[in-house]
Scaffold this motif. Structure first.
Motif, mmCIF file in Angstrom:
data_model
loop_
_atom_site.group_PDB
_atom_site.id
_atom_site.type_symbol
_atom_site.label_atom_id
_atom_site.label_comp_id
_atom_site.label_asym_id
_atom_site.label_seq_id
_atom_site.Cartn_x
_atom_site.Cartn_y
_atom_site.Cartn_z
ATOM 1 N N GLN A 167 -27.805 -10.402 10.804
ATOM 2 C CA GLN A 167 -28.721 -11.520 10.551
ATOM 3 C C GLN A 167 -28.542 -12.081 9.153
ATOM 4 N N VAL A 168 -28.557 -11.173 8.169
ATOM 5 C CA VAL A 168 -28.504 -11.584 6.769
ATOM 6 C C VAL A 168 -27.191 -12.298 6.474
ATOM 7 N N ARG A 169 -26.093 -11.730 6.935
ATOM 8 C CA ARG A 169 -24.798 -12.376 6.706
ATOM 9 C C ARG A 169 -24.748 -13.759 7.348
ATOM 10 N N GLY A 170 -25.292 -13.869 8.543
ATOM 11 C CA GLY A 170 -25.311 -15.168 9.220
ATOM 12 C C GLY A 170 -26.108 -16.203 8.447
ATOM 13 N N LEU A 171 -27.275 -15.791 7.936
ATOM 14 C CA LEU A 171 -28.114 -16.709 7.167
ATOM 15 C C LEU A 171 -27.418 -17.153 5.891
ATOM 16 N N ALA B 228 -27.538 -36.798 5.685
ATOM 17 C CA ALA B 228 -28.410 -35.757 5.130
ATOM 18 C C ALA B 228 -29.715 -35.666 5.911
ATOM 19 N N ALA B 229 -30.292 -36.819 6.271
ATOM 20 C CA ALA B 229 -31.551 -36.814 7.021
ATOM 21 C C ALA B 229 -31.376 -36.109 8.366
ATOM 22 N N MET B 230 -30.278 -36.383 9.058
ATOM 23 C CA MET B 230 -30.027 -35.733 10.338
ATOM 24 C C MET B 230 -29.777 -34.245 10.153
ATOM 25 N N ALA B 231 -29.062 -33.889 9.079
ATOM 26 C CA ALA B 231 -28.800 -32.473 8.810
ATOM 27 C C ALA B 231 -30.100 -31.715 8.573
ATOM 28 N N PHE B 232 -31.021 -32.307 7.814
ATOM 29 C CA PHE B 232 -32.296 -31.639 7.554
ATOM 30 C C PHE B 232 -33.124 -31.517 8.833
ATOM 31 N N PHE B 233 -33.024 -32.485 9.721
ATOM 32 C CA PHE B 233 -33.731 -32.376 10.995
ATOM 33 C C PHE B 233 -33.196 -31.193 11.800
ATOM 34 N N TYR B 234 -31.884 -31.010 11.834
ATOM 35 C CA TYR B 234 -31.310 -29.867 12.531
ATOM 36 C C TYR B 234 -31.717 -28.550 11.865
ATOM 37 N N LEU B 235 -31.715 -28.547 10.524
ATOM 38 C CA LEU B 235 -32.055 -27.323 9.797
ATOM 39 C C LEU B 235 -33.502 -26.900 10.030
ATOM 40 N N THR B 236 -34.338 -27.850 10.417
ATOM 41 C CA THR B 236 -35.740 -27.541 10.693
ATOM 42 C C THR B 236 -35.884 -26.427 11.722
ATOM 43 N N PHE B 237 -34.943 -26.340 12.650
ATOM 44 C CA PHE B 237 -35.080 -25.411 13.766
ATOM 45 C C PHE B 237 -34.560 -24.010 13.455
ATOM 46 N N VAL B 238 -33.864 -23.822 12.349
ATOM 47 C CA VAL B 238 -33.125 -22.578 12.143
ATOM 48 C C VAL B 238 -34.046 -21.395 11.853
ATOM 49 N N GLY B 239 -34.745 -21.434 10.724
ATOM 50 C CA GLY B 239 -35.586 -20.311 10.339
ATOM 51 C C GLY B 239 -34.799 -19.221 9.642
ATOM 52 N N GLY B 240 -35.507 -18.243 9.122
ATOM 53 C CA GLY B 240 -34.876 -17.141 8.411
ATOM 54 C C GLY B 240 -34.615 -15.958 9.317
ATOM 55 N N CYS B 241 -34.806 -14.765 8.799
ATOM 56 C CA CYS B 241 -34.526 -13.532 9.540
ATOM 57 C C CYS B 241 -35.790 -12.980 10.188
ATOM 58 N N SER B 242 -35.591 -12.229 11.245
ATOM 59 C CA SER B 242 -36.707 -11.510 11.854
ATOM 60 C C SER B 242 -37.211 -10.452 10.880
#
Length: 492
Positions: free
Chosen positions: A281-285, A339-353
């Motif tokens: 997880q950490v490496r992926g993030l 950049a605006a589209m990239a930030f919209f996609y990044l909204t869904f990612v989240g951190g680690c469990s």
């Protein structure tokens, strides 16, 4: 007689839930003492609001404890589902009292929206003059997010894997095996986690203070960084310190630390210094953050931005969105369409469990990719047997089903919420990004209304209530709430 027996059985089933809730409410009341003490010290007119709120919560605690003190607490799975949902609902309700009774004199809708956003560490706000709030209310906003953050860690480590929610079962074996070897009891894990959370908050407070923040700003920003909550003491969010790059880099660091699994910190302290890096997880993030930050920095430099400041603001805002903190040092929706589209996609990612962050969580994307690769191999070698592994552990069908089910309902919830917001008259960008940022617990959306430079104050009340539902469902991993709506859950 049968009716009386049935009522008694019902009470014995659900009284333990009420007993645990009363303890959680007592903790909330104790934390109300801190801003109340600050207001009394400063002679501020908001002090009576906290006194009334405190008395209301304490009275409720006393009544509930008197009704349940003789009943032992032995929670089954059904009770855990109800307790998890009711704890976040009730704490958000009680936490809103000072906002209704205090200086902002918010309406019930606005107060509940602000408290739900705080407790779920979403970071969306309806307040328009945050700079003018009393010190006590600023502190209370930070404390709400700090409490929500530790609650999220406990839920993510101890409760959700036990309930087999959304693929979180993947981390139950790891946590239990490790706890048997390192900590003798679950209570030991909780204490160690709390200790690290407190230490991280104190370290952030000291770093921010030495970096030039006022004492109150340092404390509040430390709490909302550690909890990846994102509330700040200014309408400009962290942008109030945009001219001090060292503070932006400190914020980037502490947001990232809050988004990493807390159990791995304890492993590191217990003699496994490489535990964080060895975790998939950490490496992926970390790799995701490096790739995105480099790409967006180069994009901004290509558009004429100075290199160092482009890197500083890009790193800060990317980490803020990916970790679902929600700070903003700049209006990144104005950085260009890419950049605006990239930030919209990044909204869904989240951190680690097992961290304080929300969103989909990195591990679900990683599991989905492994499932996709396995399916592609099967299409080529139809008689082959392929075993996908995560952190060295084979992925079971149960985990795969959990990830698929969660992902489906996660996006279905966002789609349904966005459709409902559109029905209320919100434009496409506001409705879609508002729904996404609520369910992912990020905070700001995109556009002129709820973007990094705006807030949620102008939305209709019905939209705010819908977003509250979205924030709670996102924080509770969707399925925890949905299961309560099924008739089979309530059947014996």
């Amino acid at each position: 007689m049968a009716r009386g027996t049935g009522m008694l059985r019902w009470w014995l089933d659900w009284a333990p839930v009420l007993k645990v809730l009363s303890v959680l409410w007592l903790v909330l009341a104790l934390f109300m003492l801190l801003p109340w003490g600050v207001l009394l010290w400063e002679g501020d007119s908001d002090a009576p609001a906290f006194a009334r709120s405190l008395l209301t919560v304490l009275a409720t605690v006393l009544v509930c404890w008197w009704l349940t003190w003789r009943i032992p607490v032995e929670l089954k799975t059904r009770q855990m589902f109800v307790l998890t949902t009711l704890s976040w609902l009730s704490i958000s309700g009680f936490a809103s009292l000072p906002l209704v009774l205090g200086a902002p004199h918010l309406t019930l809708t606005n107060a509940v929206f602000e408290s739900v956003s705080a407790i779920t560490t979403t970071g969306s706000t309806i307040l328009t003059d945050i700079d003018g709030l009393s010190d006590g209310l600023k502190l209370w906003r930070g404390l709400m997010q700090w409490l929500g953050g530790i609650g999220i860690i406990v839920m993510g480590i101890a409760i959700l894997p036990f309930l087999k929610v959304g693929g979180m079962r993947l981390f139950q074996t790891e946590s239990s095996d490790w706890s048997d070897k390192v900590m003798p009891r679950t209570g030991g894990i909780a204490k160690a986690t709390l200790g690290i959370y407190v230490f991280g908050t104190l370290a952030a407070t000291l770093a921010y203070a030495l970096g030039g923040m006022t004492p109150l700003d340092a404390v509040v920003h430390a709490m909302t960084s550690a909890s990846t909550g994102g509330f700040a003491n200014s309408d400009a969010s962290f942008g109030a310190y945009a001219d001090q790059p060292h503070l932006l880099w400190l914020g980037t660091l502490f947001m990232l630390l809050g988004a990493l699994p807390f159990v791995l910190y304890i492993r590191c302290l217990r003699g496994a210094p490489l535990a964080l890096w060895r975790d998939e997880q950490v490496r992926g993030l970390l790799w995701l953050l490096v790739v995105v930050i480099v790409a967006l920095t180069l994009y901004r430099v290509w558009r004429g931005e100075p290199g160092f400041m482009a890197l500083t603001h890009t790193a800060f805002n990317v980490v803020s969105v990916v970790t679902t903190t929600g700070y903003a040092s700049d209006d990144y929706s104005q950085w260009g369409p890419f950049a605006a589209m990239a930030f919209f996609y990044l909204t869904f990612v989240g951190g680690c469990s097992g961290s304080t962050s929300g969103g989909m969580k990195i591990f679900r994307f990683q599991v989905a990719i492994k499932m996709l690769l396995s399916q592609l191999r099967f299409l080529i070698h139809t008689h082959g047997v392929f075993v996908s592994r995560y952190n060295g552990v084979p992925l079971s069908d149960e985990i795969s089903r959990g990830v698929v089910a969660f992902s489906f309902f996660f996006f279905l919830t966002i789609a349904g919420l966005a459709l409902a917001l559109g029905l209320l008259g919100l434009d496409l960008v506001t409705a879609l990004t508002g729904a996404a940022t609520a369910v992912t617990n990020v905070g700001p959306g995109l556009g002129d209304i709820i973007g990094p430079a705006g807030n949620f104050s102008t939305l209709p009340d019905a939209a705010k209530w819908l977003l509250c539902v979205g924030m709670l469902m996102g924080r509770l991993e969707i399925l925890t709430v949905l299961v309560l709506l099924t008739p089979m859950f309530w059947r014996k």
